[in-house]
Design an enzyme around this catalytic site. Structure first.
Site, PDB file in Angstrom:
ATOM      1  N   ASP A  13      88.824  44.812  43.782  1.00 59.75           N
ATOM      2  CA  ASP A  13      88.899  45.715  42.683  1.00 59.75           C
ATOM      3  C   ASP A  13      89.483  47.141  42.812  1.00 59.75           C
ATOM      4  O   ASP A  13      88.989  48.103  42.178  1.00 59.75           O
ATOM      5  CB  ASP A  13      87.297  45.840  42.192  1.00 59.75           C
ATOM      6  CG  ASP A  13      86.488  44.607  41.920  1.00 59.75           C
ATOM      7  OD1 ASP A  13      87.101  43.797  40.866  1.00 59.75           O
ATOM      8  OD2 ASP A  13      85.605  44.401  42.552  1.00 59.75           O
ATOM      9  N   HIS A  41      92.336  41.179  37.586  1.00 58.79           N
ATOM     10  CA  HIS A  41      93.127  42.075  37.698  1.00 58.79           C
ATOM     11  C   HIS A  41      93.414  42.778  36.399  1.00 58.79           C
ATOM     12  O   HIS A  41      93.901  42.066  35.186  1.00 58.79           O
ATOM     13  CB  HIS A  41      94.515  41.524  38.056  1.00 58.79           C
ATOM     14  CG  HIS A  41      94.323  41.439  39.652  1.00 58.79           C
ATOM     15  ND1 HIS A  41      95.387  40.861  40.452  1.00 58.79           N
ATOM     16  CD2 HIS A  41      93.407  41.604  40.572  1.00 58.79           C
ATOM     17  CE1 HIS A  41      95.135  40.630  41.635  1.00 58.79           C
ATOM     18  NE2 HIS A  41      93.977  41.119  41.948  1.00 58.79           N
TER      19      HIS A  41
END
Length: 424
Positions: A13, A41
């Site tokens: 992340d 993403h």
């Protein structure tokens, strides 16, 4: 242009998708080489806001070929849902710009079932799985009990292989977990409704990559998650079930002889973590909630709140080492603008000793963070595009991190949009 891998340095992340989207303008091919649909993403550009889970983040650039390599956990059902969503928003996907390796193993419907059943069995000892079937998938892959995407071109062989696997898997579902068994009718429906839709995109991507390499094309390798979730080098067992490191990119992409000339490691200006396991620098209470809200730290796949903390120099330095990073992209610096004093986890205290080396996973349970504070800049920096225009305190923070982790910070992200970037 040399080959490059974009990888996560910490828990995942970090903002890899936005960096792939930015850098793809300089590359001909983008390859996802590992992982599955268990993480997202997030990409924001002129086409809109997207949360990609399986599709490579280069799909928004015209003329770029995007590949799902043999190392990916290929979930046909969720891939098609994602493809349809992207196409409905005006992004063209064709067999010319999206190719799926015929050697990629298919994530079967029972993999998600087993993931959830095992988390339920573990109860308060669970790993924090996203329940997308990733661990059961990779377990089966290494037992040689999966279906290769290329088998979809051979219906009779496929049916017989599925029947064998179903007989074996039903033993686990029914006798271990007391769950309902699968039938061939269920699997044939899955093939018809999910797998056949992606059939036009499946091909020998290894041959394509070899030809691209021989003709001097530049390749960008896109990883999922980060160093600390790597199966071998992460915080085991609180890892993913594949190798998230740049060193695995040639194997998982389908071009085992590829040379990686450049590794861009992505680091968030503070720390976040999704899932269970040790997180030494973790913040709690109101302080954590303020940072979480400021950075909108909620999982792109699950929506669950991420655990947050200050940047962890010990973990980040280790991540740089594991990835052999040659440059760093520091993301979300703008999120820290509200802080008057910015905390940094400088060291760990372990058994009364101050340490700087990331310890063995079991020892992390006993480690405590050693925090120091830096002056904040207390102003909006999201519109800044030149290094020299950043406030002195922001530049001091970036330069400190750069020196502490031992890798040059080439990119500084001050927003989620493609152009919200400072290139040093």
């Amino acid at each position: 242009m040399a080959n490059c891998a974009i990888v996560g340095i910490n828990w995942g992340d970090e903002g890899k998708g936005r960096m792939v989207d930015l850098m793809t303008k300089d590359y001909d091919v983008v390859v996802r080489f590992q992982g599955g649909g268990n993480a997202g993403h997030t990409v924001i550009n002129e086409k809109g806001k997207f949360a990609l889970h399986l599709l490579p983040s280069g799909i928004f650039r015209e003329g770029v070929v995007n590949i799902l390599g043999n190392g990916v956990a290929l979930d046909p059902e969720n891939l098609w849902i994602e493809m349809k969503d992207v196409m409905e928003k005006g992004v063209e996907l064709t067999p010319e710009n999206l190719k799926i390796s015929d050697r990629a193993s298919l994530l079967l419907p029972w993999h998600r079932d087993l993931d959830e059943l095992e988390e339920q069995r573990l109860a308060d000892k669970k790993y924090g799985s996203t329940k997308q079937g990733i661990a059961p998938f990779y377990s089966d892959k290494y037992q040689k009990k999966t279906i290769l995407a290329g088998e979809l071109f051979y219906p009779e062989e496929l049916k017989a292989h599925l029947a064998d696997l179903m007989e074996w898997k039903n033993l686990t579902l029914t006798k271990v977990y007391g769950a309902k068994p699968y039938t061939m009718e269920m699997l044939e429906k899955w093939v018809e409704t999910s797998c056949k839709k992606i059939l036009p995109y499946i091909c020998d991507t290894g041959a394509f990559l070899k030809k691209a390499q021989e003709s001097g094309k530049s390749i960008l390798f896109e990883a999922q998650l980060g160093s600390l979730r790597d199966l071998d080098y992460g915080i085991y067992p609180y890892t993913t079930s594949s190798n998230t490191t740049a060193a695995y990119a040639p194997i998982g992409s389908g071009l085992p002889g590829a040379k990686i000339d450049r590794v861009v490691g992505v680091v968030k200006a503070y720390s976040t973590c999704v899932g269970e396991g040790p997180f030494v620098c973790e913040m709690f209470g109101d302080e954590a909630e303020e940072l979480r809200k400021s950075g909108f730290e909620y999982g792109a796949k699950t929506g669950r709140p991420r655990r947050v903390g200050p940047i962890d120099i010990v973990a980040t330095r280790y991540g740089v080492e594991v990835q052999a990073a040659t440059a760093i992209a520091l993301t979300k610096l703008d999120v820290l603008s509200y802080m008057r004093k910015i905390p940094v986890c400088m060291h760990y205290e372990l058994n009364g000793e101050i340490i700087d080396r990331f310890p063995f996973p079991a020892a992390l349970n006993y480690a405590k963070p050693v925090i120091e504070y830096f002056d904040g800049w207390n102003c909006d920096i999201s519109g800044i595009r030149r290094w020299e225009d950043l406030p002195r305190e922001a530049k001091d923070y970036v330069c400190f991190v750069e020196k502490a982790i031992g890798c040059p910070i080439q990119y500084v992200s001050v927003g989620p949009e493609r152009d919200s970037i400072i290139i040093r």
